[in-house]
Motif scaffolding. Structure first.
Motif, PDB file in Angstrom:
ATOM      1  N   ASN A  76       0.860  -1.178   0.000  1.00  0.00           N
ATOM      2  CA  ASN A  76       0.000   0.000   0.000  1.00  0.00           C
ATOM      3  C   ASN A  76       0.899   1.231   0.000  1.00  0.00           C
ATOM      4  O   ASN A  76       2.114   1.115   0.079  1.00  0.00           O
ATOM      5  CB  ASN A  76      -0.975  -0.006   1.173  1.00  0.00           C
ATOM      6  N   ARG A  77       0.309   2.398  -0.088  1.00  0.00           N
ATOM      7  CA  ARG A  77       1.131   3.609  -0.196  1.00  0.00           C
ATOM      8  C   ARG A  77       0.747   4.598   0.902  1.00  0.00           C
ATOM      9  O   ARG A  77       0.757   5.812   0.698  1.00  0.00           O
ATOM     10  CB  ARG A  77       0.984   4.195  -1.604  1.00  0.00           C
ATOM     11  N   ALA A  78       0.441   4.048   2.085  1.00  0.00           N
ATOM     12  CA  ALA A  78       0.093   4.916   3.214  1.00  0.00           C
ATOM     13  C   ALA A  78       1.260   5.851   3.548  1.00  0.00           C
ATOM     14  O   ALA A  78       1.052   7.001   3.946  1.00  0.00           O
ATOM     15  CB  ALA A  78      -0.282   4.065   4.426  1.00  0.00           C
ATOM     16  N   SER A  89       5.371  16.662  -2.985  1.00  0.00           N
ATOM     17  CA  SER A  89       4.489  16.549  -4.157  1.00  0.00           C
ATOM     18  C   SER A  89       4.517  15.118  -4.723  1.00  0.00           C
ATOM     19  O   SER A  89       5.468  14.356  -4.506  1.00  0.00           O
ATOM     20  CB  SER A  89       4.926  17.524  -5.248  1.00  0.00           C
ATOM     21  N   TYR A  90       3.464  14.806  -5.486  1.00  0.00           N
ATOM     22  CA  TYR A  90       3.324  13.500  -6.138  1.00  0.00           C
ATOM     23  C   TYR A  90       4.529  13.274  -7.057  1.00  0.00           C
ATOM     24  O   TYR A  90       5.097  12.182  -7.099  1.00  0.00           O
ATOM     25  CB  TYR A  90       2.018  13.499  -6.938  1.00  0.00           C
ATOM     26  N   ALA A  91       4.944  14.345  -7.751  1.00  0.00           N
ATOM     27  CA  ALA A  91       6.075  14.228  -8.691  1.00  0.00           C
ATOM     28  C   ALA A  91       7.366  13.917  -7.931  1.00  0.00           C
ATOM     29  O   ALA A  91       8.164  13.074  -8.369  1.00  0.00           O
ATOM     30  CB  ALA A  91       6.216  15.530  -9.482  1.00  0.00           C
ATOM     31  N   GLY A 139      -1.895  -3.747 -14.691  1.00  0.00           N
ATOM     32  CA  GLY A 139      -1.186  -2.477 -14.812  1.00  0.00           C
ATOM     33  C   GLY A 139      -0.167  -2.227 -13.721  1.00  0.00           C
ATOM     34  O   GLY A 139       0.491  -1.183 -13.712  1.00  0.00           O
ATOM     35  N   TYR A 140      -0.037  -3.188 -12.786  1.00  0.00           N
ATOM     36  CA  TYR A 140       1.015  -3.077 -11.774  1.00  0.00           C
ATOM     37  C   TYR A 140       2.053  -4.197 -11.922  1.00  0.00           C
ATOM     38  O   TYR A 140       2.790  -4.488 -10.990  1.00  0.00           O
ATOM     39  CB  TYR A 140       0.420  -3.087 -10.365  1.00  0.00           C
ATOM     40  N   GLY A 141       2.033  -4.838 -13.097  1.00  0.00           N
ATOM     41  CA  GLY A 141       3.027  -5.868 -13.356  1.00  0.00           C
ATOM     42  C   GLY A 141       4.033  -5.350 -14.381  1.00  0.00           C
ATOM     43  O   GLY A 141       5.230  -5.367 -14.178  1.00  0.00           O
ATOM     44  N   ALA A 172      -0.337  -0.680 -20.511  1.00  0.00           N
ATOM     45  CA  ALA A 172       0.116   0.685 -20.789  1.00  0.00           C
ATOM     46  C   ALA A 172      -0.324   1.629 -19.663  1.00  0.00           C
ATOM     47  O   ALA A 172      -1.005   2.631 -19.886  1.00  0.00           O
ATOM     48  CB  ALA A 172      -0.440   1.145 -22.135  1.00  0.00           C
ATOM     49  N   HIS A 173       0.090   1.296 -18.458  1.00  0.00           N
ATOM     50  CA  HIS A 173      -0.244   2.111 -17.285  1.00  0.00           C
ATOM     51  C   HIS A 173       0.899   3.071 -16.970  1.00  0.00           C
ATOM     52  O   HIS A 173       0.689   4.223 -16.622  1.00  0.00           O
ATOM     53  CB  HIS A 173      -0.518   1.178 -16.090  1.00  0.00           C
ATOM     54  N   ALA A 174       2.131   2.555 -17.063  1.00  0.00           N
ATOM     55  CA  ALA A 174       3.316   3.366 -16.755  1.00  0.00           C
ATOM     56  C   ALA A 174       4.493   2.760 -17.503  1.00  0.00           C
ATOM     57  O   ALA A 174       4.458   1.584 -17.870  1.00  0.00           O
ATOM     58  CB  ALA A 174       3.589   3.331 -15.251  1.00  0.00           C
ATOM     59  N   GLY A 315      -2.772   4.486  -5.077  1.00  0.00           N
ATOM     60  CA  GLY A 315      -2.127   5.795  -5.154  1.00  0.00           C
ATOM     61  C   GLY A 315      -3.069   6.970  -5.087  1.00  0.00           C
ATOM     62  O   GLY A 315      -2.829   7.940  -4.364  1.00  0.00           O
ATOM     63  N   THR A 316      -4.158   6.901  -5.843  1.00  0.00           N
ATOM     64  CA  THR A 316      -5.003   8.091  -5.958  1.00  0.00           C
ATOM     65  C   THR A 316      -6.452   7.866  -5.530  1.00  0.00           C
ATOM     66  O   THR A 316      -7.232   8.835  -5.509  1.00  0.00           O
ATOM     67  CB  THR A 316      -5.027   8.609  -7.417  1.00  0.00           C
ATOM     68  N   SER A 317      -6.812   6.633  -5.181  1.00  0.00           N
ATOM     69  CA  SER A 317      -8.197   6.391  -4.770  1.00  0.00           C
ATOM     70  C   SER A 317      -8.294   5.080  -3.988  1.00  0.00           C
ATOM     71  O   SER A 317      -8.825   4.087  -4.489  1.00  0.00           O
ATOM     72  CB  SER A 317      -9.119   6.359  -6.001  1.00  0.00           C
TER      73      SER A 317
HETATM   74  N1  DI6 Z   1      -4.654   7.079 -13.036  1.00  0.00           N
HETATM   75  C1  DI6 Z   1      -4.590   7.179 -11.714  1.00  0.00           C
HETATM   76  O1  DI6 Z   1      -5.015   8.081 -11.055  1.00  0.00           O
HETATM   77  C2  DI6 Z   1      -3.979   5.971 -11.208  1.00  0.00           C
HETATM   78  N2  DI6 Z   1      -3.685   5.261 -12.397  1.00  0.00           N
HETATM   79  C3  DI6 Z   1      -4.090   5.931 -13.416  1.00  0.00           C
HETATM   80  O2  DI6 Z   1      -3.964   5.516 -14.553  1.00  0.00           O
HETATM   81  C4  DI6 Z   1      -2.815   6.138 -10.343  1.00  0.00           C
HETATM   82  C5  DI6 Z   1      -2.422   4.788  -9.873  1.00  0.00           C
HETATM   83  C6  DI6 Z   1      -1.364   4.829  -8.827  1.00  0.00           C
HETATM   84  O3  DI6 Z   1      -0.877   5.895  -8.400  1.00  0.00           O
HETATM   85  O4  DI6 Z   1      -0.998   3.716  -8.398  1.00  0.00           O
END
Ligand code: DI6
Ligand code: FE
Length: 401
Positions: A76-78, A89-91, A139-141, A172-174, A315-317
């Motif tokens: 998790n990303r607590a 920041s997120y960046a 998308g996390y692999g 194609a997530h990252a 990460g975001t939700s």
């Molecule tokens: N948009 C988001 O907000 C999340 N993925 C995406 O495509 C972010 C996912 C994460 O931060 O793990």
């Protein structure tokens, strides 16, 4: 006619036609997992049910459909949440090896069993709020092997927990650490999509189209590969900036374009023309303290169907409550009660390409139900942190909570 179960003395949100399609003092019957009758009190006199259930005045809606989640991941990303509360920041977090890449490392390191163990409680939380169908993205692999593992766990959890899981390939997530975006996208298109399609591991392909992720030329490439292998397409678009990804996706017949805070009029027109569903994700909007609202009024005016989803991700939700997502849809996006409920039923089903089978209570549809202890439909959206689910029914099988 014989039927399996007849529910009497219930109020129905059929979601047929516009709005909620309310039928008070109603009856509903199932046979072989399908709905075979919907009508007012006394209208089922010709039916011979094996079981008759007095609904005691409860409300029945279609089982809830969460059409956008990233529910299978490890870790998790607590810690990042705490850093962000301190003003980092997120960046900056991403540059320090956090963000999506942190979840990729944890997910790659997890065994199949570990991944299932960590993800199961999230699916069960959804189920406790009446979810009967749920989309899960990979998308996390970001390697074929690890994406496959996520999708296999998604399928396994659906079977174990009696939830219909609709798997989506989000390779194609990252950009994976140490890779170049373009050569990675070439691999996604040339080897990953063909393998995932051949193994029947996904129904659709998604892409994160954003200035921090992939561009529209790469999205085009991914959509063409998906189509060539018989998979539907969808897109994460216009979340942080306007890349015109939704418009592109609509031109490729996308089922949905999701987030779309920065969508412009051309994008709305393209979505309306293609029948692409707008999937709104108020959990991510809330959690990232976004301030740009999606263009709801213009989407509504153009007749674009509006769905709502949790976007459950670390990460975001980090949200596993469709009911809270409905409340956020109303309070943050000013959706009506009817739009919030349709967003988790009829229109969510459409965003998954299953509008003909689920998301409404109509004869011939799957008998997936959520039975609620409420006085009126608005109670589902109005209350915060309260769960009035009485029972779920999946393919005609009652599943008491
Ligand atoms: N948009 C988001 O907000 C999340 N993925 C995406 O495509 C972010 C996912 C994460 O931060 O793990
Ligand atoms: Fe998402």
């Amino acid at each position: 006619m014989q039927c399996d179960i007849l529910w009497t003395n219930v109020h129905l949100m059929t979601l047929q036609g516009e709005g909620l399609g309310i039928l008070r003092d109603a009856e509903l019957a199932s046979r072989d997992g399908r709905i075979v009758h919907v009508g007012t009190a006394g209208s089922a006199a010709h039916l011979q049910p094996a079981t008759r259930i007095d609904g005691a005045g409860r409300w029945i809606s279609p089982g809830l459909v969460d059409c956008h989640t990233h529910l299978v991941y490890a870790g998790n990303r607590a810690n990042e949440f705490e850093q962000r509360l301190q003003g980092v920041s997120y960046a900056d977090i991403a540059r320090a090896g956090g963000g999506i890449v942190a979840t990729v490392s944890a997910t790659r390191a997890a065994s199949h069993e570990r991944l299932a163990h960590e993800s199961r409680p999230r699916l069960l939380a959804m189920r406790r709020e009446g979810v009967t169908t749920l989309e899960i993205k990979s998308g996390y692999g970001l390697t074929l092997e690890d994406e496959r593992k996520q999708l296999q766990v998604a399928r396994q959890l659906g079977q174990e927990c009696d939830v219909q899981v609709v798997p989506t390939f989000l390779g194609a997530h990252a950009v994976p650490p140490g890779r170049q975006a373009q050569e990675y996208i070439d691999e996604v298109c040339q080897s990953m999509i063909p393998a995932i399609a051949a193994e029947g591991l996904a129904e659709a392909v998604d892409i994160f189209c954003e200035n921090i992720a992939f561009n529209t030329a790469q999205a085009t490439q991914v959509f063409e590969a998906a189509r060539a292998h018989g998979l539907a397409v969808k897109i994460h678009a216009e979340q942080l900036s306007n890349q015109h990804g939704a418009e592109l996706a609509a031109r490729h017949g996308a089922l949905s374009a999701d987030h779309i805070e920065h969508l412009d009029d051309a994008g709305i027109a393209a979505m309306a023309a293609a029948g692409t569903v707008a999937v709104l994700l108020p959990g991510a909007f809330y959690f990232t303290r976004d301030t740009t609202l999606p263009p709801i009024a213009a989407l509504r005016a153009a007749g674009v169907p509006l769905a709502l989803a949790t976007d459950c991700n670390p990460g975001t939700s980090p949200l596993t409550s469709p009911l809270l997502a409905m409340n956020m849809g109303a309070t943050l996006f000013r959706l009506t009660v009817d739009e919030c409920i349709a967003g988790f039923t009829r229109n969510a089903a459409r965003a998954l390409g299953r509008g003909d089978r689920i998301g409404q209570l109509g004869v011939g549809m799957d008998c997936d139900l959520a039975i609620w202890d409420i006085d009126a439909p608005a109670d589902l959206v109005y209350r915060i942190g309260f769960n009035p689910l009485y029972a779920r029914v999946v393919r005609g099988q009652p599943d008491p909570i």
